[in-house]
Write a protein that holds these residues in place. Structure first.
Motif, mmCIF file in Angstrom:
data_model
loop_
_atom_site.group_PDB
_atom_site.id
_atom_site.type_symbol
_atom_site.label_atom_id
_atom_site.label_comp_id
_atom_site.label_asym_id
_atom_site.label_seq_id
_atom_site.Cartn_x
_atom_site.Cartn_y
_atom_site.Cartn_z
ATOM 1 N N VAL A 97 0.838 -1.203 0.000
ATOM 2 C CA VAL A 97 0.000 0.000 0.000
ATOM 3 C C VAL A 97 0.874 1.254 0.000
ATOM 4 O O VAL A 97 0.684 2.173 -0.797
ATOM 5 C CB VAL A 97 -0.963 0.000 1.209
ATOM 6 C CG1 VAL A 97 -1.738 1.297 1.271
ATOM 7 C CG2 VAL A 97 -1.923 -1.180 1.106
ATOM 8 N N ASN A 100 2.892 1.625 -3.251
ATOM 9 C CA ASN A 100 2.049 2.166 -4.304
ATOM 10 C C ASN A 100 1.813 3.660 -4.116
ATOM 11 O O ASN A 100 1.786 4.418 -5.079
ATOM 12 C CB ASN A 100 0.715 1.423 -4.348
ATOM 13 C CG ASN A 100 -0.085 1.815 -5.570
ATOM 14 O OD1 ASN A 100 0.472 1.954 -6.646
ATOM 15 N ND2 ASN A 100 -1.365 2.032 -5.396
ATOM 16 N N ARG A 101 1.689 4.085 -2.863
ATOM 17 C CA ARG A 101 1.530 5.531 -2.613
ATOM 18 C C ARG A 101 2.745 6.301 -3.096
ATOM 19 O O ARG A 101 2.628 7.383 -3.658
ATOM 20 C CB ARG A 101 1.344 5.787 -1.110
ATOM 21 C CG ARG A 101 -0.115 5.979 -0.756
ATOM 22 C CD ARG A 101 -0.271 6.373 0.672
ATOM 23 N NE ARG A 101 -0.190 7.819 0.880
ATOM 24 C CZ ARG A 101 -0.180 8.378 2.095
ATOM 25 N NH1 ARG A 101 -0.222 7.627 3.154
ATOM 26 N NH2 ARG A 101 -0.119 9.686 2.205
ATOM 27 N N GLY A 224 -1.721 -8.652 -2.391
ATOM 28 C CA GLY A 224 -2.910 -8.064 -3.002
ATOM 29 C C GLY A 224 -4.007 -9.108 -2.935
ATOM 30 O O GLY A 224 -3.765 -10.305 -3.031
ATOM 31 N N LYS A 249 -4.927 4.235 -10.881
ATOM 32 C CA LYS A 249 -5.081 3.166 -9.901
ATOM 33 C C LYS A 249 -4.135 2.008 -10.154
ATOM 34 O O LYS A 249 -3.796 1.249 -9.270
ATOM 35 C CB LYS A 249 -6.510 2.631 -9.934
ATOM 36 C CG LYS A 249 -7.541 3.651 -9.539
ATOM 37 C CD LYS A 249 -8.864 2.962 -9.277
ATOM 38 C CE LYS A 249 -9.941 3.976 -8.964
ATOM 39 N NZ LYS A 249 -10.291 4.770 -10.166
ATOM 40 N N ILE A 251 -1.072 -0.391 -10.725
ATOM 41 C CA ILE A 251 0.294 -0.509 -10.241
ATOM 42 C C ILE A 251 1.019 -1.364 -11.271
ATOM 43 O O ILE A 251 0.586 -2.460 -11.580
ATOM 44 C CB ILE A 251 0.333 -1.247 -8.890
ATOM 45 C CG1 ILE A 251 -0.591 -0.572 -7.883
ATOM 46 C CG2 ILE A 251 1.752 -1.321 -8.372
ATOM 47 C CD1 ILE A 251 -0.806 -1.386 -6.633
ATOM 48 N N TYR A 266 -2.224 -5.158 -10.972
ATOM 49 C CA TYR A 266 -2.577 -4.789 -9.618
ATOM 50 C C TYR A 266 -3.234 -3.430 -9.672
ATOM 51 O O TYR A 266 -2.816 -2.569 -10.424
ATOM 52 C CB TYR A 266 -1.333 -4.669 -8.748
ATOM 53 C CG TYR A 266 -0.632 -5.973 -8.513
ATOM 54 C CD1 TYR A 266 -0.905 -6.723 -7.383
ATOM 55 C CD2 TYR A 266 0.306 -6.441 -9.417
ATOM 56 C CE1 TYR A 266 -0.266 -7.919 -7.162
ATOM 57 C CE2 TYR A 266 0.959 -7.644 -9.204
ATOM 58 C CZ TYR A 266 0.668 -8.375 -8.081
ATOM 59 O OH TYR A 266 1.304 -9.553 -7.864
ATOM 60 N N SER A 268 -4.948 -0.356 -6.960
ATOM 61 C CA SER A 268 -5.120 0.051 -5.584
ATOM 62 C C SER A 268 -6.453 0.771 -5.477
ATOM 63 O O SER A 268 -6.653 1.812 -6.076
ATOM 64 C CB SER A 268 -3.973 0.980 -5.199
ATOM 65 O OG SER A 268 -4.268 1.585 -3.966
ATOM 66 N N GLY A 271 -6.623 2.378 -1.351
ATOM 67 C CA GLY A 271 -5.570 1.848 -0.502
ATOM 68 C C GLY A 271 -5.572 0.326 -0.360
ATOM 69 O O GLY A 271 -4.696 -0.243 0.254
ATOM 70 N N PRO A 273 -4.946 -3.183 -1.916
ATOM 71 C CA PRO A 273 -4.320 -3.753 -3.098
ATOM 72 C C PRO A 273 -5.116 -4.927 -3.653
ATOM 73 O O PRO A 273 -5.393 -5.882 -2.951
ATOM 74 C CB PRO A 273 -2.968 -4.247 -2.567
ATOM 75 C CG PRO A 273 -3.190 -4.493 -1.108
ATOM 76 C CD PRO A 273 -4.294 -3.588 -0.664
ATOM 77 N N ARG A 378 -13.208 -1.498 -0.010
ATOM 78 C CA ARG A 378 -12.349 -1.084 1.095
ATOM 79 C C ARG A 378 -12.878 -1.617 2.426
ATOM 80 O O ARG A 378 -12.157 -2.169 3.231
ATOM 81 C CB ARG A 378 -12.255 0.441 1.152
ATOM 82 C CG ARG A 378 -11.108 0.973 2.006
ATOM 83 C CD ARG A 378 -11.201 2.475 2.176
ATOM 84 N NE ARG A 378 -12.353 2.813 3.007
ATOM 85 C CZ ARG A 378 -12.332 2.840 4.320
ATOM 86 N NH1 ARG A 378 -11.231 2.568 4.972
ATOM 87 N NH2 ARG A 378 -13.417 3.141 5.013
#
Ligand code: GDP
Length: 461
Positions: A97, A100-101, A224, A249, A251, A266, A268, A271, A273, A378
């Protein structure tokens, strides 16, 4: 390989495979790599550092100054680099997470998401390597990540190590008493009973069960959540996939392969995965005939942690829909009633009642209610893990296998005690469980039990 010739802009990607090991590298290559990295890094002025140096600091959100992760950043300036362009690598360890951010941050600051294999492609285009070398790079990268994984495992699983040591100690304490009982029947016959062994077996076995429960979530966190998009032909699966993989979004990893077909996708979602399971062909819009029917969907299901089941809300449920509902019953599932813009025959309440799942009515075409869908994903994810936040997690198949074995051995002890089998026979499995748990931590050795017992109780003194 990428078709577009957009070389020389600055590209970024996560260069370590997601889910393998706790250390991730986000890599950038191109003219602006240093400048972009400098904007999100606090610890050194990267524009001033010598080439081929590494710097400790923090990745920060430039506007809010919020720290995103602790990181080591290497700066390698052209031309002596893999791509012959400026390269910056951010080594971080915050899990998928956070990684990826960081990638998203670089994209926001002006980097472009690299296509699969694009770093290697640049090395080739810029004359740095030839094609056979390009191929062998993939092998080297794979070997490197194996190493990274070993290191990560050593570093990150201290909590698990402690937990297992504590369980082994419980067994050991009891074993010591049992040994005393067998060797010195007159020593302390009262407290040392088979029941004690059964009690400890129950306690440790319960702790193992709890650890095993974390395994699925731990794996999802690292890898993920494996997500399958399921539904009848034309219900909107490709449209949903396209929406989910929109570039803000997605990844991209640079390692999975050099072509699109082998690239795992992948995304996100708020947040969370998700690893989109390749439901082969749903991207293939030219070939409608080949589009997935029930059988193909079922295959994807087997590997899924999460199912997004699409139904056409403008139609009555078909027998195939019902079949898919039944086939996904045991899974974490969100049911999507799509095409609400065509008039809604199926209601959320009715399908909720039928499936017992979260149900969201959407029009993917008009991008209606898709935020609600993301929110539902989520929620579903975090409801699963919120109780296990501080908990030790098992994420590795070998560990899962050994924990299952130890649990079985402990259950055999309980059974043996119930059946009033002599203590020294029941003890064999008890010893076995201690050994098996030791295999997880690498601490088992044939003489260890004897030595431990000796040191603790000085038997035979
Ligand atoms: P798949 O076969 O399940 O992958 O379905 P597609 O995503 O290819 O969609 C089939 C057709 O339905 C396409 O023409 C889409 O544009 C259309 N479609 C997808 N979602 C919606 C929606 O919410 N409303 C309407 N009216 N059409 C949609």
């Amino acid at each position: 390989m990428a078709q577009t010739l957009t070389e020389f802009d600055t590209i970024a990607a996560i260069s370590t495979p997601i889910g393998e090991g706790g250390i991730s590298i986000v890599r950038m290559s191109g003219e602006d790599a240093v400048e972009i990295a400098n904007r999100v890094f606090k610890g050194a002025n990267l524009a001033k550092v010598p080439s081929h140096t590494i710097h400790y600091g923090h990745v920060i959100e430039p506007k809010t100054k919020q720290v995103i992760d602790e990181a080591m950043v290497s700066v390698m300036l052209a031309p002596k680099t893999f791509t012959r362009e400026d390269i910056v690598e951010i080594n971080c360890h915050g899990g998928i997470v956070v990684t990826n951010r960081i990638l998203q941050l670089l994209l926001k600051e002006g980097a472009r998401m690299a296509e699969a294999g694009e770093f290697t492609k640049r090395a080739f285009v810029n004359g740095r390597i030839d094609l056979t070398q390009a191929e062998s790079v993939m092998d080297i990268v794979r070997a490197k990540t194996d190493k990274a994984r070993q290191v990560a495992e050593k570093q990150l699983e201290g909590g698990l190590l402690e937990k297992i040591r504590a369980m082994r100690q419980e067994i050991l304490d009891t074993l010591a008493n049992v040994e005393v009982n067998i060797d010195y029947p007159e020593y302390d016959a009262d407290t040392i009973t088979a029941n004690q062994m059964a009690t400890v077996s129950r306690s440790v076995s319960e702790q193992i069960t709890q650890l095993l429960d974390t395994a699925a979530e731990g794996t999802a966190l690292r890898n993920g959540l494996a997500t399958a998009i399921i539904g009848q032909p034309n219900v909107g699966k490709s449209s949903l996939l396209n929406y989910l993989t929109k570039s803000d979004k997605a990844i991209v990893t640079d390692i999975a392969g050099t072509t699109r077909d082998t690239l795992e996708e992948y995304v996100s979602i708020k947040g969370v995965p998700l690893k989109l399971i390749d439901t082969a062909g749903i991207r293939d819009t030219d070939n409608k005939v080949e589009k997935i029917g029930v059988e193909r969907s079922k295959k994807a299901l087997a590997q899924a942690d999460l199912v997004l089941l699409l139904l056409d809300s403008s139609q009555d449920l078909s027998p195939e829909d019902k079949e898919l509902i039944a086939a996904t019953d045991a899974k974490k599932r969100i049911v999507i009633l799509n095409k609400t813009d065509l008039g809604q025959k199926l209601t959320v309440a009715e399908i909720k009642k039928l499936t017992g799942s979260e149900v969201i009515a959407t029009s993917i075409l008009q991008e209606k209610n898709l935020t609600e869908l993301e929110e539902a994903i989520r929620k579903l994810f975090f409801s699963g893990i919120e109780n296990s936040n501080d908990q030790v997690m098992v994420t590795n198949q070998r560990q899962v296998g050994l924990l299952e074995k130890a649990k079985k051995q402990l259950q055999d002890v309980i059974q043996a005690v119930n059946d009033e089998v002599p203590v020294d026979i029941a003890q064999i499995d008890f010893n076995g469980a201690w050994d098996t748990l030791g295999e997880i931590t690498g601490e088992s050795s044939p003489d260890e039990l004897v030595n431990e017992l000796f040191s603790q109780f000085c038997l035979g003194k």
